[in-house]
Design an enzyme around this catalytic site. Structure first.
Site, short mmCIF file in Angstrom:
data_model
loop_
_atom_site.label_atom_id
_atom_site.label_comp_id
_atom_site.label_asym_id
_atom_site.label_seq_id
_atom_site.Cartn_x
_atom_site.Cartn_y
_atom_site.Cartn_z
N LEU A 52 0.88 -1.17 0.00
CA LEU A 52 0.00 0.00 0.00
C LEU A 52 0.91 1.22 0.00
O LEU A 52 1.91 1.25 0.70
CB LEU A 52 -0.88 0.03 1.25
N ASP A 53 0.56 2.25 -0.79
CA ASP A 53 1.43 3.43 -0.82
C ASP A 53 1.33 4.20 0.50
O ASP A 53 0.49 3.90 1.35
CB ASP A 53 1.15 4.31 -2.04
N GLU A 54 2.20 5.17 0.66
CA GLU A 54 2.34 5.88 1.93
C GLU A 54 1.03 6.51 2.41
O GLU A 54 0.72 6.50 3.59
CB GLU A 54 3.42 6.96 1.77
N LYS A 55 0.23 7.03 1.48
CA LYS A 55 -1.00 7.72 1.85
C LYS A 55 -2.21 6.79 1.95
O LYS A 55 -3.31 7.24 2.26
CB LYS A 55 -1.29 8.85 0.86
N SER A 56 -2.02 5.51 1.65
CA SER A 56 -3.10 4.54 1.76
C SER A 56 -2.97 3.77 3.07
O SER A 56 -1.89 3.69 3.65
CB SER A 56 -3.08 3.57 0.58
#
Length: 196
Positions: A52-56
Site C-alpha cells: 500500500l502506498d504511503e497515503k493509503s
C-alpha cells in the site's frame, strides 16, 4: 485456498496512513519516513504482500513465504478497497469504474480490467485517520467500494481521478477471504496461515 506452513511466519496488519510498506529505510533520503518495523519486531526475511502506498491505509499481509507472496500478487486474489472521493460520485462514474477506465502506467496508457464497483450508501465505520481529511466546507464527499484482481501502482487513485472523482482517503478492507474487521490502526496479528 488454505496455506499453512509452520516454518514460515505470517502476519495481518492494519497499515497506518503515512507509513511505507517496508520494514526499514534503505535510503538516506527516507530517514524521516515511518516504516512497518516500528509497529512490530518482524522476522528479518519478512515481506509485505501487495504493498500500500504511503497515503493509503488498511489491510496488509506480511509473510516470510515468497511463494505465498507470488500467489497473492498473481491476480488470482481479490482485493477490496473503500475510497472516499471528492464529490458525490455519480452512477455513471461508478459504472465506468466497473467496466474499466484508461489510466497512465509506466508512461503509457493502460485500460484497467473490469472490476466490481459500487457506491456505499453509508459512511463506513473505520478508525479515524491520523491526518484530517478536508471538511464539508470544501464540498461533499462520497464513498465507493472497488474490488480488483490486479494491482497496478496507485491504481484505485488513478481510476477515481479518471472518472472525475479524486480519492481523498483509501483503505484496503479485504484481501481474498481476509477482512480488516474490527482491527485498529497499527494492529499486528500473527497467524498460522492465510485463508484466501
Amino acid at each position: 485456498m488454505a496455506i499453512n506452513k509452520t516454518k514460515h511466519r505470517h502476519f495481518i496488519i492494519y497499515k497506518p496512513y503515512g507509513y511505507l510498506s517496508q520494514f526499514k529505510s534503505h535510503d538516506s533520503k527516507q530517514q524521516s519516513k515511518k516504516f512497518l518495523g516500528s509497529l512490530f519486531d518482524f522476522p528479518e526475511n519478512a515481506m509485505a504482500i501487495g504493498r500500500l502506498d504511503e497515503k493509503s491505509e488498511g489491510l496488509l499481509l506480511v509473510t516470510t513465504d515468497g511463494k505465498m507472496s507470488d500467489f497473492v500478487n498473481s491476480q488470482k486474489v481479490e482485493k477490496e478497497y473503500y475510497a472516499q472521493v471528492d464529490g458525490d460520485i455519480s452512477a455513471e462514474a461508478v459504472k465506468s469504474l466497473g467496466l474499466g477506465v484508461e489510466i497512465g502506467f509506466n508512461g503509457k496508457k493502460y485500460k484497467t480490467k473490469p472490476c466490481k464497483a459500487f457506491k456505499l450508501n453509508e459512511i463506513p465505520e473505520l478508525p479515524k485517520r491520523s491526518q484530517k481529511i478536508r471538511d464539508a466546507r470544501h464540498g461533499p464527499t462520497s464513498w465507493v467500494s472497488i474490488t480488483l484482481n490486479e494491482g497496478k501502482f496507485r491504481q484505485v487513485r488513478k481510476m477515481t481521478s479518471a472518472v472525475g472523482f479524486p480519492t481523498l482517503r483509501l483503505v484496503r478492507i479485504r484481501v481474498g477471504g481476509i477482512a480488516l474487521g474490527s482491527m485498529q490502526v497499527g494492529d499486528v496479528v500473527a497467524v498460522d496461515g492465510f485463508e484466501l
